[in-house]
Design a protein around this motif. Structure first.
Motif, PDB file in Angstrom:
ATOM      1  N   PRO A   3      -6.390  -0.138  -9.991  1.00 32.52           N
ATOM      2  CA  PRO A   3      -7.232   0.445  -8.925  1.00 32.52           C
ATOM      3  C   PRO A   3      -6.787   1.854  -8.528  1.00 32.52           C
ATOM      4  CG  PRO A   3      -6.595  -1.802  -8.353  1.00 32.52           C
ATOM      5  CD  PRO A   3      -5.798  -1.413  -9.568  1.00 32.52           C
ATOM      6  N   VAL A   4      -5.480   2.086  -8.544  1.00 34.46           N
ATOM      7  CA  VAL A   4      -4.948   3.392  -8.157  1.00 34.46           C
ATOM      8  C   VAL A   4      -5.298   4.429  -9.222  1.00 34.46           C
ATOM      9  CG1 VAL A   4      -2.841   4.701  -7.669  1.00 34.46           C
ATOM     10  CG2 VAL A   4      -3.082   2.347  -6.828  1.00 34.46           C
ATOM     11  N   LEU A   5      -5.103   4.059 -10.481  1.00 27.32           N
ATOM     12  CA  LEU A   5      -5.386   4.988 -11.580  1.00 27.32           C
ATOM     13  C   LEU A   5      -6.872   5.311 -11.694  1.00 27.32           C
ATOM     14  CD1 LEU A   5      -2.943   3.569 -14.269  1.00 27.32           C
ATOM     15  CD2 LEU A   5      -2.634   5.595 -12.839  1.00 27.32           C
ATOM     16  N   ASN A   6      -7.719   4.350 -11.282  1.00 23.05           N
ATOM     17  CA  ASN A   6      -9.161   4.552 -11.376  1.00 23.05           C
ATOM     18  C   ASN A   6      -9.776   5.115 -10.087  1.00 23.05           C
ATOM     19  OD1 ASN A   6      -9.373   3.611 -14.046  1.00 23.05           O
ATOM     20  ND2 ASN A   6      -9.313   1.515 -13.334  1.00 23.05           N
ATOM     21  N   ILE A  14       5.151  -9.122 -16.895  1.00 22.59           N
ATOM     22  CA  ILE A  14       5.434  -8.020 -15.969  1.00 22.59           C
ATOM     23  C   ILE A  14       4.609  -6.792 -16.337  1.00 22.59           C
ATOM     24  CG2 ILE A  14       7.213  -6.364 -15.267  1.00 22.59           C
ATOM     25  CD1 ILE A  14       9.206  -8.732 -15.381  1.00 22.59           C
ATOM     26  N   GLN A  15       4.513  -6.486 -17.623  1.00 25.73           N
ATOM     27  CA  GLN A  15       3.709  -5.331 -18.056  1.00 25.73           C
ATOM     28  C   GLN A  15       2.242  -5.523 -17.685  1.00 25.73           C
ATOM     29  OE1 GLN A  15       4.717  -5.210 -22.234  1.00 25.73           O
ATOM     30  NE2 GLN A  15       6.263  -3.634 -21.919  1.00 25.73           N
ATOM     31  N   ALA A  16       1.711  -6.704 -17.958  1.00 29.61           N
ATOM     32  CA  ALA A  16       0.302  -6.974 -17.654  1.00 29.61           C
ATOM     33  C   ALA A  16       0.044  -6.893 -16.146  1.00 29.61           C
ATOM     34  CB  ALA A  16      -0.098  -8.348 -18.190  1.00 29.61           C
ATOM     35  N   LYS A  17       0.917  -7.482 -15.348  1.00 27.09           N
ATOM     36  CA  LYS A  17       0.717  -7.481 -13.899  1.00 27.09           C
ATOM     37  C   LYS A  17       0.915  -6.083 -13.313  1.00 27.09           C
ATOM     38  CE  LYS A  17      -0.567 -11.506 -14.023  1.00 27.09           C
ATOM     39  NZ  LYS A  17      -2.004 -11.741 -13.867  1.00 27.09           N
ATOM     40  N   THR A  18       1.804  -5.303 -13.901  1.00 25.97           N
ATOM     41  CA  THR A  18       1.976  -3.921 -13.454  1.00 25.97           C
ATOM     42  C   THR A  18       0.713  -3.116 -13.730  1.00 25.97           C
ATOM     43  OG1 THR A  18       4.355  -4.029 -13.825  1.00 25.97           O
ATOM     44  CG2 THR A  18       3.383  -1.834 -13.720  1.00 25.97           C
ATOM     45  N   THR A  33     -14.680   8.403   1.143  1.00 26.64           N
ATOM     46  CA  THR A  33     -13.417   8.479   0.403  1.00 26.64           C
ATOM     47  C   THR A  33     -12.374   7.563   1.030  1.00 26.64           C
ATOM     48  OG1 THR A  33     -13.876  10.748  -0.281  1.00 26.64           O
ATOM     49  CG2 THR A  33     -11.591  10.032  -0.392  1.00 26.64           C
ATOM     50  N   LEU A  34     -12.278   7.563   2.344  1.00 30.62           N
ATOM     51  CA  LEU A  34     -11.330   6.679   3.031  1.00 30.62           C
ATOM     52  C   LEU A  34     -11.674   5.215   2.806  1.00 30.62           C
ATOM     53  CD1 LEU A  34     -10.757   8.587   6.386  1.00 30.62           C
ATOM     54  CD2 LEU A  34      -9.099   8.201   4.552  1.00 30.62           C
ATOM     55  N   ARG A  35     -12.959   4.901   2.803  1.00 31.51           N
ATOM     56  CA  ARG A  35     -13.397   3.522   2.544  1.00 31.51           C
ATOM     57  C   ARG A  35     -12.985   3.115   1.124  1.00 31.51           C
ATOM     58  NH1 ARG A  35     -18.647   4.099   3.222  1.00 31.51           N
ATOM     59  NH2 ARG A  35     -18.480   3.962   5.472  1.00 31.51           N
ATOM     60  N   ASP A  36     -13.209   4.011   0.162  1.00 34.34           N
ATOM     61  CA  ASP A  36     -12.816   3.728  -1.224  1.00 34.34           C
ATOM     62  C   ASP A  36     -11.299   3.613  -1.357  1.00 34.34           C
ATOM     63  OD1 ASP A  36     -15.479   3.751  -1.962  1.00 34.34           O
ATOM     64  OD2 ASP A  36     -15.409   5.780  -2.829  1.00 34.34           O
ATOM     65  N   LEU A  37     -10.580   4.446  -0.644  1.00 38.25           N
ATOM     66  CA  LEU A  37      -9.119   4.388  -0.674  1.00 38.25           C
ATOM     67  C   LEU A  37      -8.620   3.057  -0.112  1.00 38.25           C
ATOM     68  CD1 LEU A  37      -6.443   5.788  -1.256  1.00 38.25           C
ATOM     69  CD2 LEU A  37      -6.591   6.845   0.997  1.00 38.25           C
ATOM     70  N   TYR A  38      -9.229   2.604   0.964  1.00 36.42           N
ATOM     71  CA  TYR A  38      -8.871   1.306   1.541  1.00 36.42           C
ATOM     72  C   TYR A  38      -9.130   0.190   0.537  1.00 36.42           C
ATOM     73  CZ  TYR A  38      -9.025  -2.863   4.423  1.00 36.42           C
ATOM     74  OH  TYR A  38      -8.821  -4.122   4.922  1.00 36.42           O
ATOM     75  N   ARG A  39     -10.284   0.227  -0.117  1.00 35.66           N
ATOM     76  CA  ARG A  39     -10.602  -0.788  -1.136  1.00 35.66           C
ATOM     77  C   ARG A  39      -9.601  -0.742  -2.283  1.00 35.66           C
ATOM     78  NH1 ARG A  39     -16.855   0.689  -0.828  1.00 35.66           N
ATOM     79  NH2 ARG A  39     -17.424  -0.640   0.917  1.00 35.66           N
ATOM     80  N   CYS A  40      -9.243   0.462  -2.681  1.00 32.53           N
ATOM     81  CA  CYS A  40      -8.265   0.655  -3.754  1.00 32.53           C
ATOM     82  C   CYS A  40      -6.918   0.050  -3.362  1.00 32.53           C
ATOM     83  CB  CYS A  40      -8.129   2.144  -4.047  1.00 32.53           C
ATOM     84  SG  CYS A  40      -6.755   2.582  -5.118  1.00 32.53           S
ATOM     85  N   ALA A  41      -6.460   0.372  -2.171  1.00 27.12           N
ATOM     86  CA  ALA A  41      -5.163  -0.141  -1.703  1.00 27.12           C
ATOM     87  C   ALA A  41      -5.194  -1.660  -1.568  1.00 27.12           C
ATOM     88  CB  ALA A  41      -4.796   0.508  -0.370  1.00 27.12           C
ATOM     89  N   THR A  42      -6.303  -2.189  -1.094  1.00 23.45           N
ATOM     90  CA  THR A  42      -6.436  -3.636  -0.944  1.00 23.45           C
ATOM     91  C   THR A  42      -6.406  -4.324  -2.309  1.00 23.45           C
ATOM     92  OG1 THR A  42      -7.707  -3.363   1.082  1.00 23.45           O
ATOM     93  CG2 THR A  42      -7.912  -5.473  -0.034  1.00 23.45           C
ATOM     94  N   ALA A  43      -7.168  -3.796  -3.254  1.00 29.44           N
ATOM     95  CA  ALA A  43      -7.199  -4.389  -4.600  1.00 29.44           C
ATOM     96  C   ALA A  43      -5.824  -4.305  -5.259  1.00 29.44           C
ATOM     97  CB  ALA A  43      -8.252  -3.682  -5.460  1.00 29.44           C
ATOM     98  N   SER A  44      -5.173  -3.175  -5.119  1.00 30.09           N
ATOM     99  CA  SER A  44      -3.847  -3.002  -5.701  1.00 30.09           C
ATOM    100  C   SER A  44      -2.840  -3.954  -5.048  1.00 30.09           C
ATOM    101  CB  SER A  44      -3.390  -1.551  -5.536  1.00 30.09           C
ATOM    102  OG  SER A  44      -2.139  -1.354  -6.137  1.00 30.09           O
TER     103      SER A  44
END
Length: 133
Positions: A125-128, A115-119, A36-47
């Protein structure tokens, strides 16, 4: 062994048995937490990457907008200097203002859409996070 130490020995054996019984479950939970922490790190990095990329693209559009506006204003000022009469200047100014407002509306629309598209890209990644892959 003396009888005073027997209850302590029994308690220690019971604790060791409990450790042996719960160790696989605890290990499984640790592995799950690690994943989970590994996935969270990937999520934060992608975001984070999406946010930086989006900011750069938004800044680029803003810079292009300001540059175009300044260039149009300078060109318009030069044209006014060469106008043959006040009536021509008034007509040129009316046309310039009308074109500037239309351009500003179009650029603002482009900016809002970007701005909408980039947001959405930044939050995706966070929502998914945690959803099935």
């Amino acid at each position: 062994m003396d009888e005073l130490n027997q209850p302590e020995l029994v308690a220690e054996v019971v604790e060791q048995e409990q450790v042996v019984e719960t160790a696989p479950t605890a290990l499984g939970k640790l592995k799950t937490a690690q994943a989970t922490l590994r996935d969270l790190y990937r999520c934060a990095t992608a975001s984070g990457r999406a946010a930086v990329t989006g900011i750069v693209e938004i800044d680029r559009l803003l810079l292009e907008t300001v540059t175009a506006s300044v260039n149009a204003g300078v060109s318009h000022g030069r044209a006014i200097i060469g106008a043959p009469s006040l009536e021509v200047v008034v007509d040129m100014q009316k046309n310039f203002v009308s074109a500037s407002v239309t351009e500003a509306v179009d650029r603002t629309k482009d900016l809002v859409e970007l701005i909408q598209a980039k947001t959405q890209e930044t939050w995706a990644p966070v929502l998914n996070f945690g959803k099935a892959k």
